[in-house]
Design a protein around this motif. Structure first.
Motif, PDB file in Angstrom:
ATOM      1  N   HIS A   1       0.831  -1.208   0.000  1.00 29.86           N
ATOM      2  CA  HIS A   1       0.000   0.000   0.000  1.00 29.86           C
ATOM      3  C   HIS A   1       0.869   1.264   0.000  1.00 29.86           C
TER       4      HIS A   1
ATOM      5  N   GLU B   1       1.168   4.088  -3.046  1.00 28.31           N
ATOM      6  CA  GLU B   1       0.809   5.481  -2.727  1.00 28.31           C
ATOM      7  C   GLU B   1       1.989   6.397  -3.025  1.00 28.31           C
TER       8      GLU B   1
ATOM      9  N   TYR C   1       0.367   9.408  -4.626  1.00 27.30           N
ATOM     10  CA  TYR C   1       0.742  10.708  -4.037  1.00 27.30           C
ATOM     11  C   TYR C   1       1.271  11.695  -5.093  1.00 27.30           C
TER      12      TYR C   1
ATOM     13  N   HIS D   1       3.967   7.953   6.853  1.00 27.26           N
ATOM     14  CA  HIS D   1       4.517   6.761   6.187  1.00 27.26           C
ATOM     15  C   HIS D   1       5.905   6.446   6.725  1.00 27.26           C
TER      16      HIS D   1
ATOM     17  N   HIS E   1      -3.661   7.556  10.361  1.00 33.65           N
ATOM     18  CA  HIS E   1      -3.274   7.947   8.996  1.00 33.65           C
ATOM     19  C   HIS E   1      -4.431   7.684   8.016  1.00 33.65           C
TER      20      HIS E   1
ATOM     21  N   GLU F   1      -6.463  10.322   5.673  1.00 36.75           N
ATOM     22  CA  GLU F   1      -6.560  10.156   4.214  1.00 36.75           C
ATOM     23  C   GLU F   1      -8.029  10.146   3.792  1.00 36.75           C
TER      24      GLU F   1
END
Ligand SMILES: [Fe+2]
Length: 199
Positions: free
Chosen positions: A57, A61, A66, A85, A119, A123
């Protein structure tokens, strides 16, 4: 029953945002199962599954999602996500390094799960709704993410900075856990009291 590591694009919804949310649901389910499980072997298996899922994941991202949404979502939210992260990847590297051993292992995984839940909430509440405003082909973006996951599962994960940081300290980077290991319990050093002697 959800399908871990499902990367088949032929019949799946490939919308990037939906895929990220499905990943979130998968890891939250694994965290819940870990919390409920009392079987040490099952817990270790759940940790392994969750770490692989989280690494996949994070990779898609950071490499694909991102960069595609960063400019529109804005620096503040995106930088915060990057730092979350980073912390998660440090804990993941330490958990992988410990391979299920050490009395802080479960605590470390629990802290990782709490951080990841926070997190995920940020998101889903802020980043993804903002990203959705973009006129972008999210299905194509999702296809790229699934293809990258397949590649990572087949060829393995490239080494990341956090793994090098953990390897450089030879697993001694976690100072509170290390201090707790070194410290003898206070009562182990205490001499028996006079009252105790008389008994
Ligand atoms: Fe994320």
């Amino acid at each position: 029953m959800f399908d871990f590591f499902n990367t088949d694009t032929s019949k799946t919804n490939t919308n990037a945002i939906d895929l990220l949310k499905a990943d979130h649901d998968n890891v939250k389910e694994l965290f819940d199962q870990f919390k409920k499980s009392e079987n040490a072997r099952a817990r270790k298996k759940l940790v392994r599954q969750a770490l692989t899922e989280l690494k996949l994941h994070a990779a898609v991202e950071e490499e694909i999602f991102y960069p595609a949404v960063r400019a529109h979502v804005g620096k503040d939210l995106m930088n915060e996500a990057d730092e979350e992260h980073h912390v998660a990847k440090l804990l993941i590297a330490e958990l992988e390094d410990a391979q299920g051993h050490g009395d802080h292992f479960d605590a470390k995984f629990t802290v990782l799960s709490e951080n990841v839940r926070h997190h995920i909430k940020e998101e889903e509440d802020e980043m993804l709704p903002k990203a959705k405003e973009l006129k972008m082909d999210f299905d194509k973006l999702g296809e790229k993410m699934l293809a990258r996951k397949t590649q990572l599962l087949e060829k393995g994960f490239p080494s990341v900075g956090e793994e090098k940081m953990v390897a450089a300290t030879h697993s001694k980077g976690d100072s509170p856990a290390l201090a707790a290991r070194r410290k003898k319990p206070a009562n182990a050093r205490a001499k028996p009291s006079k009252t105790a002697k008389r008994k």
